[in-house]
Design an enzyme around this catalytic site. Sequence first.
Site, PDB file in Angstrom:
ATOM      1  N   HIS A 144       0.732  -1.365   0.451  1.00 43.21           N
ATOM      2  CA  HIS A 144       0.046  -0.823  -0.143  1.00 43.21           C
ATOM      3  C   HIS A 144       1.066   1.297   0.178  1.00 43.21           C
ATOM      4  CE1 HIS A 144      -3.473  -2.558   2.156  1.00 43.21           C
ATOM      5  NE2 HIS A 144      -3.177  -2.773   0.486  1.00 43.21           N
ATOM      6  N   GLU A 196       1.579   3.725   3.193  1.00 41.60           N
ATOM      7  CA  GLU A 196       2.003   3.238   4.086  1.00 41.60           C
ATOM      8  C   GLU A 196       3.615   3.345   4.034  1.00 41.60           C
ATOM      9  OE1 GLU A 196       0.234  -0.160   4.570  1.00 41.60           O
ATOM     10  OE2 GLU A 196      -1.773   0.361   4.221  1.00 41.60           O
ATOM     11  N   HIS A 212       3.052  -3.299   7.294  1.00 43.02           N
ATOM     12  CA  HIS A 212       1.733  -2.031   6.961  1.00 43.02           C
ATOM     13  C   HIS A 212       2.285  -0.910   7.930  1.00 43.02           C
ATOM     14  CE1 HIS A 212       0.209  -4.326   3.267  1.00 43.02           C
ATOM     15  NE2 HIS A 212       0.977  -5.027   3.443  1.00 43.02           N
ATOM     16  N   GLU A 214       1.734  -4.194  11.398  1.00 44.75           N
ATOM     17  CA  GLU A 214       1.616  -3.275  11.334  1.00 44.75           C
ATOM     18  C   GLU A 214       1.733  -1.700  12.057  1.00 44.75           C
ATOM     19  OE1 GLU A 214      -0.837  -2.443   9.157  1.00 44.75           O
ATOM     20  OE2 GLU A 214      -1.775  -4.411   8.779  1.00 44.75           O
TER      21      GLU A 214
END
Length: 508
Positions: free
Chosen positions: A296, A299, A391, A467
């Site tokens: 992504h 990010e 991410h 994350e």
Amino acid sequence: RASFAASAVVNTTVAITRHSGRILSGAQRVASQAAAKPTLCGVRRLTGLARLTQRKGTGTVAIATAARGQQRRRRTTTTMATGGGSNDNAVGLGFSSCFDSGNGKLGSVTQGPDAAVMEVAIADDPYTEIDKQSHKMWFHFRVSNLQRLQGKPLKVVLTNAGECSYPDGWGGEGVKGTPEGAAPYKACFSVDRKNWVRLQDTTYEGGRLHMTLDAEKEPLLRGASAVSLAYFAPYSQEQHLELMGSLVNRHPLCEIETIGQTLDGADMELITVRGPGAADKASKGELNLWFIARQHPGESMASWWMEGFLRRLLDASDPVAHALLSQPGVTVYVVPMMNPDGARRGYLRTNAAGANLNREWQTPKVDYSPEVFHVLREMKRTGMDFGLDVHGDEALPYNFISGGEGCPCWSDKLASQQKNWCDAYQRANPDFQQVEGYPIDKPGEGNLLVGSNGMCETFKCLAMTLEMPFKDNANAPDKEMGWSSVRCEKLGASALDATLAIIDQLRE
């Protein structure tokens, strides 16, 4: 295809006539290059999309998808902002998002009695079929001519913040156990485009994000003629190329291979790191460890993490890196930039054609998601014994792991490996925690389209998603910096400790 190209030429001509600074869409750019080849920001050599149109039966869907998304996207480049509703009070501020990872469209500038107000809209990603929406949330733009404010504040307002993909990410709503001040989002700003700090006067109200630039409250703004604002500290495609050239390219343990190209024609690069133990596959067998980041593109913390990881891994004086690479049969594979097109274009979640790469891990298509197609092919060629996909999360102010508990292949062995890796990671770096995170998938209900789940099921190995927050680490808040690029790098470096700790388990 011919009629589509002709239409794109017309659209491009209109865009150039009406606004000479606008960045062209993927399809428009291809057509304009083939025709007039104007000198414009973002215009380059023949792109991957152009080449695809020359192939029989391929590329049309990708181009149409990119064009459809780009029709919704209107990005402003350099603009002189003048006055308010009546245009009788010239402010003279400059505005630009015409650079690598830029995103933002200037709406209006008004001059009030106490402060100027600049309204900006975040531009859409291309439409994503699997998500049934055009994502947006990443922003990155520059405001110049601040001296014309004569010391008065400037209020920058993101007018469509409430329409973004994760509107709860702007505030602290629904985040349990979060200390006051840690959850509400604070924008990042920089006056030198290198050092990024949090803008304390950032508030989210009524679907609009308000960012007030006041030199009286933010000493870094004093005397500055320009300021850059971004969702998180940017890590551009140029920074990635610089890292590859300066750190990796001539390192004695590294090999860089171009394994394919993106739709825009960027190289997909795979780093292979072989240490002293790589050749010894006979004694204990081989172990192939995979690390990928930036599926992504918005990010950017994932790239900062990857820089910290690579710098430590390739540091000849680091004992943990040496111990890991000396393990018999260990080879480390790294794809630090999974989505170079999206990163350069200033997208939040998609590539040039609108593909959400982290939903493409079952049947990736070379003309829609070539990034995953090429990387997955290489993973199948080498095999995988461990995988980590890095991410960032818009809402949760924590660092956490999302595991493969929902995969059909999940077992007690994989659960033990994951728990031990997480325990070792937390010992090495307390910025990581294991209390907060996503709900754990029920057995057999994991989404195998997701990268780490797809890897786990395909290779029957431990594969996880890491994350990191856009906001701050609620367990150790930093008011000035929030969750920062420096802390991302340190967290990346600490992954070596965790991985080394479970090497013997991975051989079982």
